[in-house]
Design a protein around this motif. Structure first.
Motif, PDB file in Angstrom:
ATOM      1  N   ALA A 199       1.861  11.577  -5.481  1.00 34.84           N
ATOM      2  CA  ALA A 199       3.249  11.980  -5.709  1.00 34.84           C
ATOM      3  C   ALA A 199       3.925  12.479  -4.435  1.00 34.84           C
ATOM      4  CB  ALA A 199       3.302  13.050  -6.795  1.00 34.84           C
ATOM      5  N   ASP A 200       3.150  13.047  -3.519  1.00 32.13           N
ATOM      6  CA  ASP A 200       3.741  13.571  -2.287  1.00 32.13           C
ATOM      7  C   ASP A 200       3.867  12.515  -1.198  1.00 32.13           C
ATOM      8  OD1 ASP A 200       1.117  13.209  -1.525  1.00 32.13           O
ATOM      9  OD2 ASP A 200       0.799  15.255  -0.799  1.00 32.13           O
ATOM     10  N   GLY A 201       3.447  11.262  -1.492  1.00 30.08           N
ATOM     11  CA  GLY A 201       3.538  10.182  -0.524  1.00 30.08           C
ATOM     12  C   GLY A 201       2.280   9.937   0.286  1.00 30.08           C
ATOM     13  N   SER A 202       1.288  10.786   0.141  1.00 30.95           N
ATOM     14  CA  SER A 202       0.030  10.585   0.865  1.00 30.95           C
ATOM     15  C   SER A 202      -0.746   9.417   0.253  1.00 30.95           C
ATOM     16  CB  SER A 202      -0.816  11.860   0.834  1.00 30.95           C
ATOM     17  OG  SER A 202      -1.139  12.214  -0.505  1.00 30.95           O
ATOM     18  N   LEU A 203      -1.601   8.793   1.063  1.00 31.77           N
ATOM     19  CA  LEU A 203      -2.354   7.636   0.603  1.00 31.77           C
ATOM     20  C   LEU A 203      -3.471   8.040  -0.344  1.00 31.77           C
ATOM     21  CD1 LEU A 203      -2.660   5.595   3.926  1.00 31.77           C
ATOM     22  CD2 LEU A 203      -1.278   5.009   1.924  1.00 31.77           C
ATOM     23  N   VAL A 227       5.576   1.089  10.400  1.00 32.27           N
ATOM     24  CA  VAL A 227       6.685   0.138  10.436  1.00 32.27           C
ATOM     25  C   VAL A 227       7.295  -0.032   9.048  1.00 32.27           C
ATOM     26  CG1 VAL A 227       7.272  -2.298  10.763  1.00 32.27           C
ATOM     27  CG2 VAL A 227       5.877  -1.127  12.458  1.00 32.27           C
ATOM     28  N   ALA A 228       6.445  -0.194   8.040  1.00 33.55           N
ATOM     29  CA  ALA A 228       6.938  -0.380   6.680  1.00 33.55           C
ATOM     30  C   ALA A 228       7.706   0.846   6.199  1.00 33.55           C
ATOM     31  CB  ALA A 228       5.771  -0.691   5.739  1.00 33.55           C
ATOM     32  N   ARG A 261      -7.323   3.712  -4.505  1.00 33.65           N
ATOM     33  CA  ARG A 261      -6.433   2.605  -4.858  1.00 33.65           C
ATOM     34  C   ARG A 261      -6.199   1.685  -3.654  1.00 33.65           C
ATOM     35  NH1 ARG A 261      -1.227   5.116  -7.170  1.00 33.65           N
ATOM     36  NH2 ARG A 261      -2.064   7.129  -6.538  1.00 33.65           N
ATOM     37  N   ALA A 262      -6.037   2.285  -2.481  1.00 39.75           N
ATOM     38  CA  ALA A 262      -5.795   1.476  -1.289  1.00 39.75           C
ATOM     39  C   ALA A 262      -6.991   0.583  -0.980  1.00 39.75           C
ATOM     40  CB  ALA A 262      -5.484   2.383  -0.106  1.00 39.75           C
ATOM     41  N   VAL A 315       0.830  -1.207   0.000  1.00 35.98           N
ATOM     42  CA  VAL A 315       0.000   0.000   0.000  1.00 35.98           C
ATOM     43  C   VAL A 315       0.862   1.253   0.000  1.00 35.98           C
ATOM     44  CG1 VAL A 315      -1.602   1.356   1.415  1.00 35.98           C
ATOM     45  CG2 VAL A 315      -2.057  -1.065   0.978  1.00 35.98           C
ATOM     46  N   ASN A 316       1.960   1.229   0.743  1.00 38.25           N
ATOM     47  CA  ASN A 316       2.840   2.400   0.812  1.00 38.25           C
ATOM     48  C   ASN A 316       3.518   2.723  -0.514  1.00 38.25           C
ATOM     49  OD1 ASN A 316       2.549   3.399   3.422  1.00 38.25           O
ATOM     50  ND2 ASN A 316       4.097   2.036   4.277  1.00 38.25           N
ATOM     51  N   ASP A 317       3.539   1.775  -1.443  1.00 32.45           N
ATOM     52  CA  ASP A 317       4.139   2.054  -2.750  1.00 32.45           C
ATOM     53  C   ASP A 317       3.102   2.163  -3.864  1.00 32.45           C
ATOM     54  OD1 ASP A 317       6.607   2.268  -4.480  1.00 32.45           O
ATOM     55  OD2 ASP A 317       5.651   0.532  -5.420  1.00 32.45           O
TER      56      ASP A 317
END
Length: 316
Positions: A233-237, A269-270, A241-242, A226-228
């Motif tokens: 683009a800014d890293g927010s979820l 953690v990830a 898609r999640a 999910v984190n990838d």
């Protein structure tokens, strides 16, 4: 190019002969690797990938071979080790352990949509279901204990804000370590990034690079993916898609209440795992012609995961 051990044509031809796959037509290094040397190999008998293992203890290699055999038997598209005529799967080339595997069809997706994410969720569920009843044990060399051991020293190279962010995350890991390790387990890919998944059209056609695979909490695999796969683009979820990824997974393996409770922690953690490992790689390969992924990408993601509104679906 991320090929740490270059090869000469004559030594590769000698290595390939026992497989009985015909004449070597061409080979080239693969630039995307960050830990092992990988080559595309074209033979009369088809297209293959050769991997020279550059990192990790040799005693783990039979684990990877057995795991990929299990997944291949479960009809998952994975690059299982080919055997020579004498039945050898693990061999040596240029002084390094070497594996020859089929080259899977498809290409990487750089901008995934909800359909791609649901395919990834479904594939992860199939991986976990294929292994959870007979887990092949391997402890990750980048697990919770590693994070707690390496994190404090790596924090010394950060600015004040980075130190505070990392220490906060490490304190949470220490506090919840036992609960995280008690979550439902299976074998994990543990590195399911976009550059490790292939799509042929809209269909997931293969998953590669199992050299971080281990046994552990299934939820950890979901958090890494999910984190990838499900971020802006800014890293927010990206919630759409999640939810697609998590729903497709839950349709095959429903989540437990404990997993639902620890989901925000596992996302953090990830982030810590890849922030730390990228800091190490950036220092180790500084100035070398090796692909180095940006450590700050996961620093930003960790900052954004301090508050998580995305819940797991259908927790039972």
């Amino acid at each position: 190019m991320s090929v740490f051990t270059p090869l000469e044509r004559h030594e590769l031809e000698a290595f390939l002969a026992p497989y009985g796959l015909g004449r070597l037509k061409d080979f080239q290094g693969i630039a995307a690797g960050t830990e092992n040397s990988n080559f595309f190999v074209s033979l009369d008998g088809g297209e293959f990938v050769l991997t020279l293992i550059e990192r990790g203890p040799l005693q783990d290699l039979p684990f990877f071979i057995e795991l990929l055999d299990v997944l291949h038997a479960a009809r998952l598209a994975v690059p299982y080790a080919l055997r020579t005529a004498a039945g050898e799967a693990l061999r040596e080339l240029a002084g390094k352990p070497a594996l020859l595997q089929p080259r899977l069809l498809g290409k990487h997706v750089s901008l995934p949509n909800a359909h791609h994410c649901s395919e990834v969720g479904r594939w992860l569920a199939r991986l976990h279901l294929a292994t959870r009843e007979r887990i092949l044990e391997r402890r990750s060399d980048r697990g919770l204990d590693w994070m707690l051991e390496e994190g404090p020293s790596l924090a010394l190279g950060l600015d004040d804000a980075g130190v505070a962010l990392l220490r906060e995350a490490l304190a949470e890991i220490a506090e919840r370590r036992a609960a995280l390790l008690a979550l439902p387990r299976a074998n994990l890919h543990a590195d399911l990034f976009r550059d490790n998944v292939l799509f042929d059209g809209n269909q997931l056609s293969g998953v590669i690079d199992f050299y971080n695979a281990c046994a552990g909490p299934m939820l950890y695999d979901l958090a890494i993916a999910v984190n990838d796969w499900c971020v802006e683009a800014d890293g927010s979820l990206d919630a759409q898609r999640a939810r697609a990824l998590l729903a497709a997974y839950a349709a095959l393996r429903p989540f437990t209440p404990a997993e639902a409770e620890l989901w925000p922690t596992m996302l953090r953690v990830a982030c810590v795992r890849f922030w730390l490992s990228r800091l190490i790689a950036a220092a180790a390969f500084a100035g070398q012609d090796v692909l180095i992924k940006d450590p700050d990408e996961y620093r930003r993601k960790l900052e954004l995961r301090r508050q998580v509104e995305l819940a797991l679906p259908f927790a039972l």
